[in-house]
Design a protein around this motif. Structure first.
Motif, PDB file in Angstrom:
ATOM      1  N   LEU A 108      30.532  34.219  36.310  1.00 48.96           N
ATOM      2  CA  LEU A 108      31.719  35.032  36.088  1.00 48.96           C
ATOM      3  C   LEU A 108      32.839  34.471  36.950  1.00 48.96           C
ATOM      4  CD1 LEU A 108      30.215  38.652  36.186  1.00 48.96           C
ATOM      5  CD2 LEU A 108      30.423  37.089  34.234  1.00 48.96           C
ATOM      6  N   SER A 109      33.979  34.201  36.335  1.00 47.79           N
ATOM      7  CA  SER A 109      35.112  33.604  37.046  1.00 47.79           C
ATOM      8  C   SER A 109      36.312  34.512  36.825  1.00 47.79           C
ATOM      9  CB  SER A 109      35.380  32.197  36.504  1.00 47.79           C
ATOM     10  OG  SER A 109      36.480  31.610  37.145  1.00 47.79           O
ATOM     11  N   THR A 110      36.663  35.297  37.835  1.00 42.18           N
ATOM     12  CA  THR A 110      37.625  36.372  37.651  1.00 42.18           C
ATOM     13  C   THR A 110      38.637  36.434  38.784  1.00 42.18           C
ATOM     14  OG1 THR A 110      37.864  38.786  37.511  1.00 42.18           O
ATOM     15  CG2 THR A 110      35.959  37.947  38.717  1.00 42.18           C
ATOM     16  N   SER A 111      39.837  36.884  38.456  1.00 44.43           N
ATOM     17  CA  SER A 111      40.867  37.113  39.472  1.00 44.43           C
ATOM     18  C   SER A 111      40.659  38.436  40.194  1.00 44.43           C
ATOM     19  CB  SER A 111      42.267  37.100  38.824  1.00 44.43           C
ATOM     20  OG  SER A 111      42.552  35.841  38.248  1.00 44.43           O
ATOM     21  N   ALA A 112      39.731  39.253  39.722  1.00 42.86           N
ATOM     22  CA  ALA A 112      39.411  40.515  40.396  1.00 42.86           C
ATOM     23  C   ALA A 112      38.613  40.231  41.667  1.00 42.86           C
ATOM     24  CB  ALA A 112      38.603  41.416  39.471  1.00 42.86           C
ATOM     25  N   SER A 113      38.609  41.193  42.566  1.00 41.00           N
ATOM     26  CA  SER A 113      37.824  41.051  43.793  1.00 41.00           C
ATOM     27  C   SER A 113      37.528  42.433  44.358  1.00 41.00           C
ATOM     28  CB  SER A 113      38.582  40.209  44.831  1.00 41.00           C
ATOM     29  OG  SER A 113      39.809  40.816  45.182  1.00 41.00           O
ATOM     30  N   ALA A 136      38.862  36.029  43.244  1.00 43.71           N
ATOM     31  CA  ALA A 136      40.130  35.593  43.816  1.00 43.71           C
ATOM     32  C   ALA A 136      40.076  35.399  45.323  1.00 43.71           C
ATOM     33  CB  ALA A 136      41.226  36.594  43.454  1.00 43.71           C
ATOM     34  N   ASP A 137      39.126  36.055  45.998  1.00 37.35           N
ATOM     35  CA  ASP A 137      39.051  35.936  47.449  1.00 37.35           C
ATOM     36  C   ASP A 137      38.574  34.562  47.902  1.00 37.35           C
ATOM     37  OD1 ASP A 137      39.919  38.525  47.722  1.00 37.35           O
ATOM     38  OD2 ASP A 137      37.900  39.370  47.908  1.00 37.35           O
ATOM     39  N   GLY A 138      37.931  33.809  46.992  1.00 40.35           N
ATOM     40  CA  GLY A 138      37.326  32.544  47.390  1.00 40.35           C
ATOM     41  C   GLY A 138      38.162  31.314  47.107  1.00 40.35           C
ATOM     42  N   VAL A 139      39.409  31.495  46.634  1.00 40.84           N
ATOM     43  CA  VAL A 139      40.238  30.349  46.267  1.00 40.84           C
ATOM     44  C   VAL A 139      41.658  30.540  46.787  1.00 40.84           C
ATOM     45  CG1 VAL A 139      38.891  29.830  44.197  1.00 40.84           C
ATOM     46  CG2 VAL A 139      40.859  31.355  44.034  1.00 40.84           C
ATOM     47  N   GLU A 140      42.395  29.446  46.870  1.00 35.07           N
ATOM     48  CA  GLU A 140      43.777  29.512  47.336  1.00 35.07           C
ATOM     49  C   GLU A 140      44.707  30.058  46.260  1.00 35.07           C
ATOM     50  OE1 GLU A 140      45.387  26.025  49.089  1.00 35.07           O
ATOM     51  OE2 GLU A 140      43.736  25.759  50.498  1.00 35.07           O
ATOM     52  N   ALA A 141      44.483  29.683  45.000  1.00 36.24           N
ATOM     53  CA  ALA A 141      45.371  30.104  43.911  1.00 36.24           C
ATOM     54  C   ALA A 141      44.532  30.532  42.718  1.00 36.24           C
ATOM     55  CB  ALA A 141      46.313  28.972  43.520  1.00 36.24           C
ATOM     56  N   LYS A 151      35.848  26.204  41.412  1.00 36.81           N
ATOM     57  CA  LYS A 151      34.905  26.882  42.304  1.00 36.81           C
ATOM     58  C   LYS A 151      33.670  27.341  41.539  1.00 36.81           C
ATOM     59  CE  LYS A 151      33.718  28.737  46.272  1.00 36.81           C
ATOM     60  NZ  LYS A 151      33.415  27.905  47.461  1.00 36.81           N
ATOM     61  N   ALA A 152      33.866  27.835  40.322  1.00 40.90           N
ATOM     62  CA  ALA A 152      32.734  28.264  39.496  1.00 40.90           C
ATOM     63  C   ALA A 152      31.830  27.090  39.162  1.00 40.90           C
ATOM     64  CB  ALA A 152      33.246  28.924  38.218  1.00 40.90           C
ATOM     65  N   LEU A 153      32.423  25.948  38.839  1.00 48.69           N
ATOM     66  CA  LEU A 153      31.629  24.746  38.560  1.00 48.69           C
ATOM     67  C   LEU A 153      30.841  24.326  39.800  1.00 48.69           C
ATOM     68  CD1 LEU A 153      34.328  22.759  36.560  1.00 48.69           C
ATOM     69  CD2 LEU A 153      32.207  23.701  35.616  1.00 48.69           C
TER      70      LEU A 153
END
Length: 228
Positions: A108-113, A136-141, A151-153
């Motif tokens: 799951l790759s989501t902008s939610a957190s 979204a917490d794990g990436v800069e943008a 990041k998901a890959l």
């Protein structure tokens, strides 16, 4: 990265769970609280971006950013009022399980957190099929930047060219393309098939339920089917 691993990456809001128009309303109300009159149609077209990118898109990146956190918090509080009634799209959980059963590593790759992501996962009720979650917490943008997809890959240890991203917005398609991953579009977020294809989607379906029904003809039919 493992050369023989393939990942099926899924956006959540608007793709697996029916939330896009609730987000539109919540952003419209939150922006109005802070004196920003933005047409709901413009807001809808920005759903799928991360919060910072959405505010840049709607208000301009030269704005006074001092209220951004407050506007974002107001959006989340307003959106949270709808959490008890959230529903997954028909077939969403079954699609994740079918992909996992066919050998895909489902991410799951989501902008939610945070709490929002916890709610979405409970509504989806398919953690048994999910290999990992990127938020979204794990990436800069966030999207449309490719960071969430990359990041998901990484979490799936899967090469981009053997993986597939499934999303509902042109921002999903752009993020996947920038990461070198083909994107399958669904129309449940309100973007038309022509828009998704025009942005680079390799195929488009009315919904994840329709994608599940036609899975044998999709690039998701088996791992590596969409490899370029």
């Amino acid at each position: 990265m493992a050369a023989d691993v393939a990942a099926a990456l899924f956006d959540v809001d608007g793709t697996l769970v029916d939330t896009v128009y609730l987000h539109t309303l919540a952003w419209w109300q939150a922006l109005a609280q802070y004196g920003h009159e933005v047409d709901a149609a413009r807001i809808h077209r920005a759903i799928g971006m991360g919060s910072e990118q959405l505010l840049d898109h709607l208000l301009g990146d030269d704005r006074d950013r001092s209220e951004d956190d407050a506007v974002d918090a107001a959006h989340l509080a307003l959106y949270a009022q709808h959490w008890p009634g959230l529903r997954a799209f028909p077939g969403a959980g079954d699609l994740l399980r079918e992909c996992a059963g066919r050998g895909w590593r489902v991410v799951l790759s989501t902008s939610a957190s945070g709490r929002e992501l916890d709610v979405l996962r409970r509504v989806l009720d398919a953690d048994d099929a999910v290999h990992a979650v990127t938020d979204a917490d794990g990436v800069e943008a966030a999207k449309p930047a490719p960071d969430l997809v990359r990041k998901a890959l990484e979490q799936a240890s899967a090469p981009a060219e053997r993986s597939v991203f499934v999303g509902d917005s042109v921002w999903d398609v752009q993020a996947a393309g920038r990461a070198g991953t083909p994107c399958v579009g669904v129309e449940t977020g309100g973007f038309a098939a022509a828009e998704l294809r025009g942005t680079g989607a390799v195929e488009v379906h009315p919904s994840v339920g329709a994608l599940l029904d036609g899975l044998g003809r999709s690039v998701l039919a088996h791992p590596g089917a969409g490899e370029r």
